[in-house]
Design a protein around this motif. Structure first.
Motif, PDB file in Angstrom:
ATOM      1  N   MET A 122      13.635 -11.042  41.897  1.00  0.00           N
ATOM      2  CA  MET A 122      13.495 -12.189  41.000  1.00  0.00           C
ATOM      3  C   MET A 122      14.825 -12.529  40.323  1.00  0.00           C
ATOM      4  O   MET A 122      15.133 -13.703  40.114  1.00  0.00           O
ATOM      5  CB  MET A 122      12.415 -11.930  39.949  1.00  0.00           C
ATOM      6  N   LEU A 123      15.614 -11.512  39.987  1.00  0.00           N
ATOM      7  CA  LEU A 123      16.940 -11.777  39.408  1.00  0.00           C
ATOM      8  C   LEU A 123      17.804 -12.570  40.393  1.00  0.00           C
ATOM      9  O   LEU A 123      18.484 -13.522  40.009  1.00  0.00           O
ATOM     10  CB  LEU A 123      17.641 -10.465  39.047  1.00  0.00           C
ATOM     11  N   ALA A 124      17.762 -12.184  41.650  1.00  0.00           N
ATOM     12  CA  ALA A 124      18.544 -12.891  42.663  1.00  0.00           C
ATOM     13  C   ALA A 124      18.047 -14.327  42.840  1.00  0.00           C
ATOM     14  O   ALA A 124      18.852 -15.260  42.916  1.00  0.00           O
ATOM     15  CB  ALA A 124      18.480 -12.140  43.990  1.00  0.00           C
ATOM     16  N   ARG A 125      16.727 -14.503  42.861  1.00  0.00           N
ATOM     17  CA  ARG A 125      16.170 -15.856  43.005  1.00  0.00           C
ATOM     18  C   ARG A 125      16.550 -16.757  41.834  1.00  0.00           C
ATOM     19  O   ARG A 125      16.748 -17.951  42.009  1.00  0.00           O
ATOM     20  CB  ARG A 125      14.654 -15.798  43.128  1.00  0.00           C
ATOM     21  N   ARG A 126      16.606 -16.167  40.661  1.00  0.00           N
ATOM     22  CA  ARG A 126      16.930 -16.953  39.460  1.00  0.00           C
ATOM     23  C   ARG A 126      18.437 -16.990  39.182  1.00  0.00           C
ATOM     24  O   ARG A 126      18.876 -17.635  38.238  1.00  0.00           O
ATOM     25  CB  ARG A 126      16.226 -16.363  38.234  1.00  0.00           C
ATOM     26  N   LYS A 127      19.200 -16.244  39.998  1.00  0.00           N
ATOM     27  CA  LYS A 127      20.661 -16.154  39.809  1.00  0.00           C
ATOM     28  C   LYS A 127      20.976 -15.757  38.370  1.00  0.00           C
ATOM     29  O   LYS A 127      21.823 -16.354  37.704  1.00  0.00           O
ATOM     30  CB  LYS A 127      21.336 -17.454  40.191  1.00  0.00           C
ATOM     31  N   MET A 128      20.278 -14.722  37.905  1.00  0.00           N
ATOM     32  CA  MET A 128      20.403 -14.269  36.521  1.00  0.00           C
ATOM     33  C   MET A 128      21.007 -12.860  36.500  1.00  0.00           C
ATOM     34  O   MET A 128      20.522 -11.973  37.187  1.00  0.00           O
ATOM     35  CB  MET A 128      19.024 -14.244  35.854  1.00  0.00           C
ATOM     36  N   PRO A 129      22.051 -12.661  35.706  1.00  0.00           N
ATOM     37  CA  PRO A 129      22.607 -11.316  35.567  1.00  0.00           C
ATOM     38  C   PRO A 129      21.656 -10.378  34.813  1.00  0.00           C
ATOM     39  O   PRO A 129      20.853 -10.820  33.980  1.00  0.00           O
ATOM     40  CB  PRO A 129      23.883 -11.525  34.754  1.00  0.00           C
ATOM     41  N   CYS A 173       8.101 -11.700  32.652  1.00  0.00           N
ATOM     42  CA  CYS A 173       7.526 -12.866  33.328  1.00  0.00           C
ATOM     43  C   CYS A 173       7.981 -14.171  32.677  1.00  0.00           C
ATOM     44  O   CYS A 173       8.297 -15.139  33.373  1.00  0.00           O
ATOM     45  CB  CYS A 173       6.009 -12.785  33.344  1.00  0.00           C
ATOM     46  N   GLN A 174       8.036 -14.168  31.368  1.00  0.00           N
ATOM     47  CA  GLN A 174       8.481 -15.371  30.662  1.00  0.00           C
ATOM     48  C   GLN A 174       9.951 -15.655  30.958  1.00  0.00           C
ATOM     49  O   GLN A 174      10.321 -16.789  31.268  1.00  0.00           O
ATOM     50  CB  GLN A 174       8.259 -15.214  29.159  1.00  0.00           C
ATOM     51  N   ALA A 175      10.789 -14.638  30.892  1.00  0.00           N
ATOM     52  CA  ALA A 175      12.229 -14.820  31.110  1.00  0.00           C
ATOM     53  C   ALA A 175      12.538 -15.222  32.552  1.00  0.00           C
ATOM     54  O   ALA A 175      13.475 -15.984  32.802  1.00  0.00           O
ATOM     55  CB  ALA A 175      12.974 -13.537  30.756  1.00  0.00           C
ATOM     56  N   LEU A 176      11.752 -14.702  33.497  1.00  0.00           N
ATOM     57  CA  LEU A 176      11.999 -14.979  34.917  1.00  0.00           C
ATOM     58  C   LEU A 176      11.113 -16.093  35.465  1.00  0.00           C
ATOM     59  O   LEU A 176      11.209 -16.434  36.643  1.00  0.00           O
ATOM     60  CB  LEU A 176      11.785 -13.704  35.734  1.00  0.00           C
ATOM     61  N   ASP A 177      10.226 -16.648  34.610  1.00  0.00           N
ATOM     62  CA  ASP A 177       9.301 -17.709  35.008  1.00  0.00           C
ATOM     63  C   ASP A 177       8.547 -17.302  36.279  1.00  0.00           C
ATOM     64  O   ASP A 177       8.641 -17.942  37.331  1.00  0.00           O
ATOM     65  CB  ASP A 177      10.041 -19.026  35.220  1.00  0.00           C
TER      66      ASP A 177
END
Length: 87
Positions: A10-17, A52-56
């Motif tokens: 999910m981090l990769a999908r959202r491009k989130m560090p 879940c909220q942070a990663l939608d």
């Protein structure tokens, strides 16, 4: 452990560090690493909700069950078994 944690996906999908997710969830990067690497013994629902909220996403996007010792029934694996049986 048969519970697999897919936070990295999910981090990769959202491009989130990782550091950004940890900050948004309100946990330390070290504790997030424990979750990501599947070393956590438990997860609070409040933490799961915050993830879940942070990663939608839904909880099922982060956690999945893979039974231990499961038989691989993919067509590739089945073909190999059939070839062995004919030999």
């Amino acid at each position: 452990m048969p519970i697999v944690v897919d936070i990295d996906v999910m981090l990769a999908r959202r491009k989130m560090p990782v550091a950004v997710l940890a900050e948004r969830v309100g946990i330390t990067p070290a504790n997030l690493a424990v979750l990501k690497n599947g070393r956590a013994k438990a997860v609070r629902f409040t933490t799961l909700e915050a993830l879940c909220q942070a990663l939608d996403c839904q909880p099922g996007d982060l956690l999945r069950w893979e039974p231990q010792g499961a038989v691989d029934l993919s067509p590739h694996a089945e073909g190999e078994a059939t070839a062995d049986a004919r030999a």
